[in-house]
Design an enzyme around this catalytic site. Structure first.
Site, PDB file in Angstrom:
ATOM      1  N   CYS A  71      48.922  35.835 123.056  1.00 58.96           N
ATOM      2  CA  CYS A  71      48.289  37.109 122.685  1.00 58.96           C
ATOM      3  C   CYS A  71      49.100  37.964 121.725  1.00 58.96           C
ATOM      4  CB  CYS A  71      47.945  37.911 123.937  1.00 58.96           C
ATOM      5  SG  CYS A  71      49.384  38.503 124.885  1.00 58.96           S
ATOM      6  N   HIS A 110      49.710  41.606 128.293  1.00 61.40           N
ATOM      7  CA  HIS A 110      48.622  41.137 127.433  1.00 61.40           C
ATOM      8  C   HIS A 110      48.286  42.158 126.356  1.00 61.40           C
ATOM      9  CE1 HIS A 110      45.287  38.867 126.025  1.00 61.40           C
ATOM     10  NE2 HIS A 110      44.451  39.864 126.223  1.00 61.40           N
ATOM     11  N   ASP A 125      39.772  40.810 120.955  1.00 62.76           N
ATOM     12  CA  ASP A 125      40.869  40.072 121.585  1.00 62.76           C
ATOM     13  C   ASP A 125      40.699  38.587 121.271  1.00 62.76           C
ATOM     14  OD1 ASP A 125      42.825  38.958 123.160  1.00 62.76           O
ATOM     15  OD2 ASP A 125      42.094  39.768 125.048  1.00 62.76           O
TER      16      ASP A 125
END
Length: 286
Positions: A71, A110, A125
């Site tokens: 991420c 995250h 995302d």
């Protein structure tokens, strides 16, 4: 974070040839193409190599090096592309709830993004692995939201005053089951939050990323997910289509290079396979 970014190289990497403008159609298109082209993977943490999340390092690895990442790398790259296109991007940070409950203790590990567009807020995302979003979600919409693959739901959790959102909880419907994904506060993150989260994720002895080999790729009609020596292919709604056991270093090279499209030129694949075998022998602890 440094702003060094060559949009032409990035757009070639993901196969985008459309308009260079901040519209919802552009956001949806780029968001769908990125995870199709750039897989999620943690090869470097598994072999004890530091993960750098400054933009030049991310571009060198994910764009020029034809590798993937997790991420902090994926969404740092994606944020730079969106800013180049003119989008209003706010970085956020969340707590992973995958494989546990929303109430379980979880660190801030995250990275995700909030996009402001035409008076509406969107969640973007491209770096959550096995259920990475394939489209942006309306942040303040109630109920289910369809994407090209699974259905997602964002639930706001109010603070004590009952009027302010304390956090959002993201769930996904996979194989007919609703699963917790992650939770996050709507306030902006600072870059130091990412540096700390990245250090833990890539270096801590108890991090799942230093103990288990993972790779995930979005397909036009489903997903591929590798966990140590087990490869699973799922359909568009999360149903398992096929499972394969990786039984050799050569097989692992074929899967990571062929199925995931990763450049393994600088990776000792014998060592990586040995680490994957060791990971498979452990229980997955989240």
């Amino acid at each position: 974070m440094t702003q060094d970014f060559d949009p032409a190289r990035y757009f070639r990497r993901i196969g985008y040839t459309g308009p260079r403008e901040a519209t919802l159609d552009v956001l949806r298109t780029v968001h769908s193409l990125h995870p199709l082209a750039i897989p999620f993977e943690n090869i470097d943490p598994m072999r004890g190599k530091a993960v750098n999340v400054d933009l030049p390092s991310v571009v060198a690895k994910l764009v020029d090096g034809e590798r993937g990442g997790y991420c902090f790398e994926q969404n740092a790259l994606f944020a730079s592309a969106l800013k180049y296109l003119g989008f209003d991007v706010t970085p956020l940070i969340g707590r992973v709830c995958w494989g546990r409950t929303f109430e379980a203790e979880a660190p801030l590990t995250h990275m995700l993004l909030r996009i402001e567009l035409d008076g509406e807020s969107w969640l973007a995302d491209v770096g959550f692995g096995s259920v990475t979003l394939t489209a942006p979600l309306r942040l303040n919409a109630s109920g289910e939201q369809a994407t090209p693959l699974e259905i997602f739901s964002l639930t706001p959790v109010p603070t004590g005053d009952g009027h302010t959102v304390g956090e959002y909880r993201l769930s996904v419907k996979s194989a007919q089951t609703w699963l917790p994904t992650y939770r996050f506060a709507p306030r902006p993150a600072e870059w130091i939050d990412y540096k700390l989260g990245n250090w833990y994720t890539s270096s801590a002895p108890d991090s799942i990323f230093t103990n288990h080999l993972m790779a995930c790729r979005v397909l036009p009609q489903g997903r591929l997910a590798l966990l140590d020596t087990k490869l699973v292919e799922r359909g568009p709604k999360g149903d398992v289509i096929a499972e394969t056991k990786i039984d050799s270093a050569l097989h692992l090279v074929d899967v990571l290079g062929g199925r995931f499209g990763l450049n393994l030129a600088d990776v000792d694949t014998d060592e990586l396979f040995a680490r994957a075998l060791a990971g498979a022998a452990k229980a997955v602890v989240r």
